[in-house]
Design a protein around this motif. Structure first.
Motif, short mmCIF file in Angstrom:
data_model
loop_
_atom_site.label_atom_id
_atom_site.label_comp_id
_atom_site.label_asym_id
_atom_site.label_seq_id
_atom_site.Cartn_x
_atom_site.Cartn_y
_atom_site.Cartn_z
N TYR A 17 1.10 -0.99 0.07
CA TYR A 17 0.24 -0.12 0.39
C TYR A 17 0.93 0.88 0.05
CZ TYR A 17 -2.07 3.55 1.85
OH TYR A 17 -2.53 5.13 3.04
N ARG A 18 1.86 1.43 1.13
CA ARG A 18 2.99 2.26 1.41
C ARG A 18 3.38 2.63 -0.42
NH1 ARG A 18 4.26 4.87 5.71
NH2 ARG A 18 5.73 5.27 4.87
N ASN A 19 3.08 2.03 -0.83
CA ASN A 19 4.48 1.91 -2.68
C ASN A 19 3.86 2.44 -3.09
OD1 ASN A 19 7.01 0.83 -1.23
ND2 ASN A 19 6.65 -2.01 -2.09
N PHE A 20 2.76 2.02 -3.16
CA PHE A 20 1.42 1.99 -4.09
C PHE A 20 0.83 3.53 -3.98
CE2 PHE A 20 0.56 -2.42 -5.49
CZ PHE A 20 0.89 -2.01 -6.73
N VAL A 21 1.06 4.28 -2.38
CA VAL A 21 0.92 5.73 -2.74
C VAL A 21 2.15 6.60 -3.12
CG1 VAL A 21 0.82 7.87 -0.94
CG2 VAL A 21 -0.55 5.05 -0.57
N GLN A 22 3.72 5.91 -3.03
CA GLN A 22 4.92 6.45 -2.82
C GLN A 22 4.71 6.49 -5.45
OE1 GLN A 22 7.47 7.77 -2.11
NE2 GLN A 22 8.44 8.49 -4.14
N ASP A 23 4.11 5.80 -5.44
CA ASP A 23 4.21 5.94 -7.21
C ASP A 23 3.61 7.06 -7.46
OD1 ASP A 23 6.32 3.35 -7.32
OD2 ASP A 23 4.98 2.09 -7.97
N ALA A 24 2.30 7.00 -6.87
CA ALA A 24 1.34 8.37 -7.03
C ALA A 24 1.81 9.22 -6.98
CB ALA A 24 -0.14 8.33 -5.59
N ARG A 25 2.46 9.51 -5.54
CA ARG A 25 3.08 10.77 -5.85
C ARG A 25 4.40 10.63 -6.91
NH1 ARG A 25 4.55 9.17 -0.31
NH2 ARG A 25 2.76 10.04 1.10
N GLY A 26 5.55 9.79 -7.24
CA GLY A 26 6.23 9.65 -8.23
C GLY A 26 5.25 10.09 -9.66
N LEU A 27 4.72 9.81 -10.06
CA LEU A 27 3.87 9.84 -11.53
C LEU A 27 3.73 11.47 -11.25
CD1 LEU A 27 1.86 6.35 -11.60
CD2 LEU A 27 4.18 7.65 -13.25
N ALA A 28 3.11 11.77 -10.16
CA ALA A 28 2.49 13.26 -10.00
C ALA A 28 3.78 14.27 -10.19
CB ALA A 28 1.73 13.80 -8.30
N GLU A 29 4.68 14.41 -9.46
CA GLU A 29 5.90 14.49 -10.01
C GLU A 29 6.86 14.57 -11.70
OE1 GLU A 29 8.93 13.07 -7.58
OE2 GLU A 29 7.72 14.21 -6.07
N PHE A 30 6.42 13.23 -12.47
CA PHE A 30 6.59 13.06 -13.45
C PHE A 30 5.90 13.65 -14.34
CE2 PHE A 30 6.66 9.25 -16.98
CZ PHE A 30 7.11 9.78 -17.36
N ARG A 31 4.16 13.93 -13.93
CA ARG A 31 3.65 14.45 -15.58
C ARG A 31 4.39 15.73 -15.30
NH1 ARG A 31 -2.71 14.90 -14.35
NH2 ARG A 31 -3.51 16.01 -16.47
N GLY A 32 4.73 16.55 -14.33
CA GLY A 32 5.12 18.18 -14.42
C GLY A 32 6.54 17.00 -15.15
#
Length: 318
Positions: A17-32
């Motif tokens: 669960y924590r890894n997927f939460v981290q992925d959501a943050r990482g992909l949000a940064e990647f989007r920028g």
């Protein structure tokens, strides 16, 4: 024993669960970064195309002005990129970006002035200039690649790699389209120009096949969005035939859209990338969030059972 097994299961699901939460943050940064790169890629393409026109008529005041405007826009874009690299290197993940940032700075410092001199003084052929601007775009794409180590789950990595494939296709299609238009205007393509068309177009199709294999939903949306009209599909087929059949120093076949101008078809195609990226990140956010919630529910369910089991065990002991 059951409590130990349950504890291990709880920790495993909660870690996922924590890894997927981290992925959501990482992909949000990647989007920028994806949208920053798209802007810089457009600026590189605009200067390249303005330079190609100026190279054939260096005394044309209007073309000189257009090239200066393009250089100014690109200089601002490169300055923004360098400021961003400084910020990324100073971030908690700075070690991930440091080595790549050094290479990007050095490459732009050496190659961009060389490309401009090539246009202004005729030191490079149009094919060589396309090659240099293509390498500049690929160099800047290295920033996007640095976000991959921040993604932890297979689902997140699949989406990341699909978006990276689209970014590469944007560069590849820009090179192919620019050379196709150049060949239409000037009676054909030289050997080095045709080699770039073939290489970049076929690598682009390989990237699209990657999307089809690992993210078929994103590929379906990409195809439907970038080849929306009959003219869009026909021009893509034109480029396919050009890459596979065109001979060097031979006039290119004419392409006449059924509605509007060819410039409009090309502009619409590259504008569609922004829509595709929006869809990809919305799809990513929904997918990652759903899996994260599922893992969280499993962890909490197991945790609840453990607490109940411990309570019952204590009650029986007493």
């Amino acid at each position: 024993g059951l409590i130990a097994v349950g504890g291990m299961s709880f920790r495993a699901f909660y870690a996922e669960y924590r890894n997927f939460v981290q992925d959501a943050r990482g992909l949000a940064e990647f989007r920028g970064e994806v949208f920053d790169f798209a802007t810089l890629a457009d600026q590189l393409a605009h200067e390249r195309d303005a330079g190609l026109e100026l190279a054939r008529r260096r005394d044309d005041a209007k073309l000189q002005g257009e090239f200066r405007l393009a250089m100014g826009a690109l200089d601002r874009g490169v300055a923004d990129m360098l400021v961003k690299l400084d910020r990324l290197e100073a971030s908690p993940q700075g070690a991930v970006f440091a080595e790549k940032a050094k290479g990007i700075r050095a490459f732009f410092a050496a190659q961009l002035p060389d490309a401009r001199v090539g246009f202004l003084e005729g030191k490079h052929t149009p094919g060589e200039c396309h090659y240099i601007y293509g390498k500049l775009a690929y160099s800047a794409l290295g920033i996007s690649e640095c976000y991959r180590p921040l993604i932890r789950t297979p689902a997140g990595l699949n989406i990341f790699d699909a978006v990276m494939a689209m970014q590469k296709m944007q560069v590849q299609e820009s090179l192919v389209t620019s050379l196709a238009l150049h060949g239409m205007r000037h009676g054909g393509l030289e050997k080095d120009e045709l080699a770039i068309v073939r290489r970049q177009f076929f690598v682009s199709t390989e990237n699209e096949y990657y999307m089809l294999k690992f993210q078929p939903e994103l590929r379906a949306y990409f195809k439907a969005t970038t080849r929306k009209t009959e003219d869009d599909a026909a021009f893509y087929q034109y480029l396919t035939d050009l890459a596979g059949l065109q001979l060097e120093r031979t006039p290119l076949p004419a392409f006449k859209p059924k509605s509007g101008a060819l410039a409009d078809v090309v502009a619409r195609h590259f504008q569609a990338y922004a829509e595709v990226y929006d869809y990809a990140f919305a799809f990513a956010g929904e997918t990652i969030a759903n899996i994260a919630r599922q893992r969280q529910r499993h962890a909490y369910a197991i945790g609840g059972i453990l607490i109940a089991g411990i309570g019952l065990s204590l009650a029986l002991s007493l």
